[in-house]
Design a protein around this motif. Structure first.
Motif, PDB file in Angstrom:
ATOM      1  N   LEU A 144       0.846  -1.183   0.000  1.00 33.89           N
ATOM      2  CA  LEU A 144       0.000   0.000   0.000  1.00 33.89           C
ATOM      3  C   LEU A 144       0.884   1.236   0.000  1.00 33.89           C
ATOM      4  CD1 LEU A 144      -2.824   1.330   0.286  1.00 33.89           C
ATOM      5  CD2 LEU A 144      -2.529   1.116   2.760  1.00 33.89           C
ATOM      6  N   ASN A 145       0.825   2.012  -1.072  1.00 34.62           N
ATOM      7  CA  ASN A 145       1.616   3.229  -1.185  1.00 34.62           C
ATOM      8  C   ASN A 145       0.685   4.425  -1.309  1.00 34.62           C
ATOM      9  OD1 ASN A 145       4.305   2.063  -1.232  1.00 34.62           O
ATOM     10  ND2 ASN A 145       3.683   1.200  -3.199  1.00 34.62           N
ATOM     11  N   LEU A 146       0.843   5.361  -0.386  1.00 34.14           N
ATOM     12  CA  LEU A 146      -0.010   6.534  -0.326  1.00 34.14           C
ATOM     13  C   LEU A 146       0.811   7.804  -0.450  1.00 34.14           C
ATOM     14  CD1 LEU A 146      -2.038   5.486   2.838  1.00 34.14           C
ATOM     15  CD2 LEU A 146      -2.752   5.219   0.454  1.00 34.14           C
ATOM     16  N   VAL A 147       0.232   8.805  -1.080  1.00 35.18           N
ATOM     17  CA  VAL A 147       0.819  10.138  -1.093  1.00 35.18           C
ATOM     18  C   VAL A 147      -0.117  11.004  -0.263  1.00 35.18           C
ATOM     19  CG1 VAL A 147       1.433  12.144  -2.476  1.00 35.18           C
ATOM     20  CG2 VAL A 147       1.878   9.840  -3.361  1.00 35.18           C
ATOM     21  N   LEU A 148       0.442  11.634   0.756  1.00 36.08           N
ATOM     22  CA  LEU A 148      -0.334  12.525   1.610  1.00 36.08           C
ATOM     23  C   LEU A 148       0.023  13.955   1.234  1.00 36.08           C
ATOM     24  CD1 LEU A 148      -2.401  12.361   3.847  1.00 36.08           C
ATOM     25  CD2 LEU A 148      -0.533  12.307   5.506  1.00 36.08           C
ATOM     26  N   PHE A 149      -1.001  14.694   0.794  1.00 36.92           N
ATOM     27  CA  PHE A 149      -0.813  16.043   0.281  1.00 36.92           C
ATOM     28  C   PHE A 149      -1.406  17.067   1.226  1.00 36.92           C
ATOM     29  CE2 PHE A 149       0.479  15.185  -4.018  1.00 36.92           C
ATOM     30  CZ  PHE A 149       1.008  16.396  -4.426  1.00 36.92           C
ATOM     31  N   GLY A 150      -0.848  18.242   1.181  1.00 42.95           N
ATOM     32  CA  GLY A 150      -1.384  19.363   1.923  1.00 42.95           C
ATOM     33  C   GLY A 150      -0.299  20.382   2.128  1.00 42.95           C
ATOM     34  N   PRO A 151      -0.692  21.619   2.308  1.00 42.52           N
ATOM     35  CA  PRO A 151       0.295  22.669   2.528  1.00 42.52           C
ATOM     36  C   PRO A 151       0.968  22.500   3.890  1.00 42.52           C
ATOM     37  CG  PRO A 151      -1.930  23.517   2.782  1.00 42.52           C
ATOM     38  CD  PRO A 151      -2.066  22.116   2.304  1.00 42.52           C
ATOM     39  N   PRO A 152       2.061  23.226   4.137  1.00 41.03           N
ATOM     40  CA  PRO A 152       2.700  23.169   5.448  1.00 41.03           C
ATOM     41  C   PRO A 152       1.677  23.480   6.540  1.00 41.03           C
ATOM     42  CG  PRO A 152       4.054  24.433   3.924  1.00 41.03           C
ATOM     43  CD  PRO A 152       2.751  24.149   3.230  1.00 41.03           C
ATOM     44  N   GLY A 153       1.630  22.651   7.577  1.00 38.97           N
ATOM     45  CA  GLY A 153       0.707  22.859   8.676  1.00 38.97           C
ATOM     46  C   GLY A 153      -0.640  22.182   8.508  1.00 38.97           C
ATOM     47  N   ALA A 154      -0.824  21.420   7.437  1.00 41.82           N
ATOM     48  CA  ALA A 154      -2.124  20.773   7.193  1.00 41.82           C
ATOM     49  C   ALA A 154      -2.373  19.579   8.112  1.00 41.82           C
ATOM     50  CB  ALA A 154      -2.228  20.329   5.734  1.00 41.82           C
TER      51      ALA A 154
ATOM     52  N   GLN B 285      -5.992  28.849   4.685  1.00 43.87           N
ATOM     53  CA  GLN B 285      -4.744  29.559   4.992  1.00 43.87           C
ATOM     54  C   GLN B 285      -4.728  30.131   6.418  1.00 43.87           C
ATOM     55  OE1 GLN B 285      -3.302  31.513   1.625  1.00 43.87           O
ATOM     56  NE2 GLN B 285      -1.459  32.275   2.606  1.00 43.87           N
ATOM     57  N   GLU B 286      -5.843  30.584   6.897  1.00 43.05           N
ATOM     58  CA  GLU B 286      -5.909  31.128   8.264  1.00 43.05           C
ATOM     59  C   GLU B 286      -5.547  30.050   9.291  1.00 43.05           C
ATOM     60  OE1 GLU B 286      -9.432  32.655  11.201  1.00 43.05           O
ATOM     61  OE2 GLU B 286      -9.482  33.402   9.142  1.00 43.05           O
ATOM     62  N   GLU B 287      -6.100  28.866   9.118  1.00 44.42           N
ATOM     63  CA  GLU B 287      -5.800  27.760  10.030  1.00 44.42           C
ATOM     64  C   GLU B 287      -4.346  27.320   9.896  1.00 44.42           C
ATOM     65  OE1 GLU B 287      -6.493  24.664  12.898  1.00 44.42           O
ATOM     66  OE2 GLU B 287      -7.397  26.603  12.498  1.00 44.42           O
ATOM     67  N   LEU B 288      -3.822  27.289   8.670  1.00 41.74           N
ATOM     68  CA  LEU B 288      -2.418  26.920   8.463  1.00 41.74           C
ATOM     69  C   LEU B 288      -1.495  27.868   9.210  1.00 41.74           C
ATOM     70  CD1 LEU B 288      -2.416  26.279   4.607  1.00 41.74           C
ATOM     71  CD2 LEU B 288      -2.375  24.554   6.415  1.00 41.74           C
ATOM     72  N   THR B 289      -1.764  29.171   9.085  1.00 46.01           N
ATOM     73  CA  THR B 289      -0.932  30.173   9.738  1.00 46.01           C
ATOM     74  C   THR B 289      -0.963  29.995  11.253  1.00 46.01           C
ATOM     75  OG1 THR B 289      -1.348  31.687   7.912  1.00 46.01           O
ATOM     76  CG2 THR B 289      -0.533  32.661   9.961  1.00 46.01           C
ATOM     77  N   ARG B 290      -2.142  29.751  11.803  1.00 44.90           N
ATOM     78  CA  ARG B 290      -2.277  29.546  13.246  1.00 44.90           C
ATOM     79  C   ARG B 290      -1.495  28.314  13.701  1.00 44.90           C
ATOM     80  NH1 ARG B 290      -4.337  26.536  16.728  1.00 44.90           N
ATOM     81  NH2 ARG B 290      -5.467  25.176  15.318  1.00 44.90           N
ATOM     82  N   ARG B 291      -1.656  27.207  12.988  1.00 42.92           N
ATOM     83  CA  ARG B 291      -0.986  25.965  13.360  1.00 42.92           C
ATOM     84  C   ARG B 291       0.534  26.090  13.302  1.00 42.92           C
ATOM     85  NH1 ARG B 291      -4.273  21.164  10.176  1.00 42.92           N
ATOM     86  NH2 ARG B 291      -6.262  21.429  11.236  1.00 42.92           N
ATOM     87  N   ILE B 292       1.020  26.719  12.255  1.00 44.74           N
ATOM     88  CA  ILE B 292       2.474  26.803  12.101  1.00 44.74           C
ATOM     89  C   ILE B 292       3.069  27.770  13.116  1.00 44.74           C
ATOM     90  CG2 ILE B 292       4.348  27.462  10.553  1.00 44.74           C
ATOM     91  CD1 ILE B 292       2.854  26.098   8.335  1.00 44.74           C
ATOM     92  N   ALA B 293       2.368  28.835  13.436  1.00 46.65           N
ATOM     93  CA  ALA B 293       2.862  29.747  14.474  1.00 46.65           C
ATOM     94  C   ALA B 293       2.986  28.994  15.800  1.00 46.65           C
ATOM     95  CB  ALA B 293       1.925  30.943  14.611  1.00 46.65           C
ATOM     96  N   GLU B 294       2.008  28.159  16.090  1.00 44.09           N
ATOM     97  CA  GLU B 294       2.041  27.353  17.320  1.00 44.09           C
ATOM     98  C   GLU B 294       3.190  26.337  17.270  1.00 44.09           C
ATOM     99  OE1 GLU B 294       1.075  26.310  21.097  1.00 44.09           O
ATOM    100  OE2 GLU B 294       0.259  27.979  19.947  1.00 44.09           O
TER     101      GLU B 294
END
Length: 189
Positions: free
Chosen positions: A2-12, A118-127
């Protein structure tokens, strides 16, 4: 396998969810970001080559990234499968991954995109930056990394969608609920 690619911007949430998926499906997690950081920490030749690129929020050239990824797959010959996190970032990388896996008698079974605004990404990465102090999480580099994702990396999704391998999962909410949604998708592959 089973080979998966997990996608998402930084902090997803790719790293968080990958760990849970590894435990459930006994997969090997290959994060190009983690590999790069390990090479940099150990001051390998590769680490020296990519250190400045990562510090500036730039993408590492395909040839280096692909060679490193192939080396990591070959190191795990008995794996039940892999989660590719942070790779592929371009259509040529996706094509190369397909060729490489095919040479091993395997394929990408599915691609899951974690959808986070993007708002959630920014919050997560700041944390995350406060907790871990990752140099690639500072505000300017973060803006560049998120921009790279939305300007370049996201264009890989149609490549997999055309193959019928793409699924999107809402990446906002409780970790367990997101995980259960991911498992439903993976079980359908």
């Amino acid at each position: 396998m089973l080979n998966l690619v997990l996608f998402g911007p930084p902090g997803a949430g790719k790293g968080t969810q990958s760990q849970k998926l590894i435990d459930k499906y006994q997969l090997v997690h290959i994060s190009t970001g983690d590999l790069f950081r390990a090479h940099i920490k150990n001051q390998t030749d590769l680490g020296k080559q990519v250190s400045q690129l990562i510090a500036d929020g730039e993408l590492v050239p395909d040839s280096i990234t692909i060679a490193m990824l192939e080396e990591e797959v070959d190191r795990n010959k008995t794996a039940k499968g892999f989660i590719f996190d942070g790779f592929p970032r371009t259509v040529p990388q996706a094509e190369e991954l397909d060729r490489f896996l095919e040479s091993k008698g395997a394929k990408v079974n599915g691609v899951i995109a974690l959808d986070v605004n993007q708002e959630e990404l920014t919050r997560r990465i700041a944390e995350r930056h406060k907790l871990n102090g990752r140099p690639d999480d500072d505000a300017e580099k973060l803006k560049k990394r998120i921009g790279e994702y939305f300007d370049k990396t996201i264009h890989v999704l149609p490549y997999y969608e055309a193959q019928g391998k793409l699924a999107k999962v809402n990446g906002i909410g409780e970790i367990e609920i997101i995980f259960n949604s991911l498992c439903e998708v993976i079980d359908s592959f």
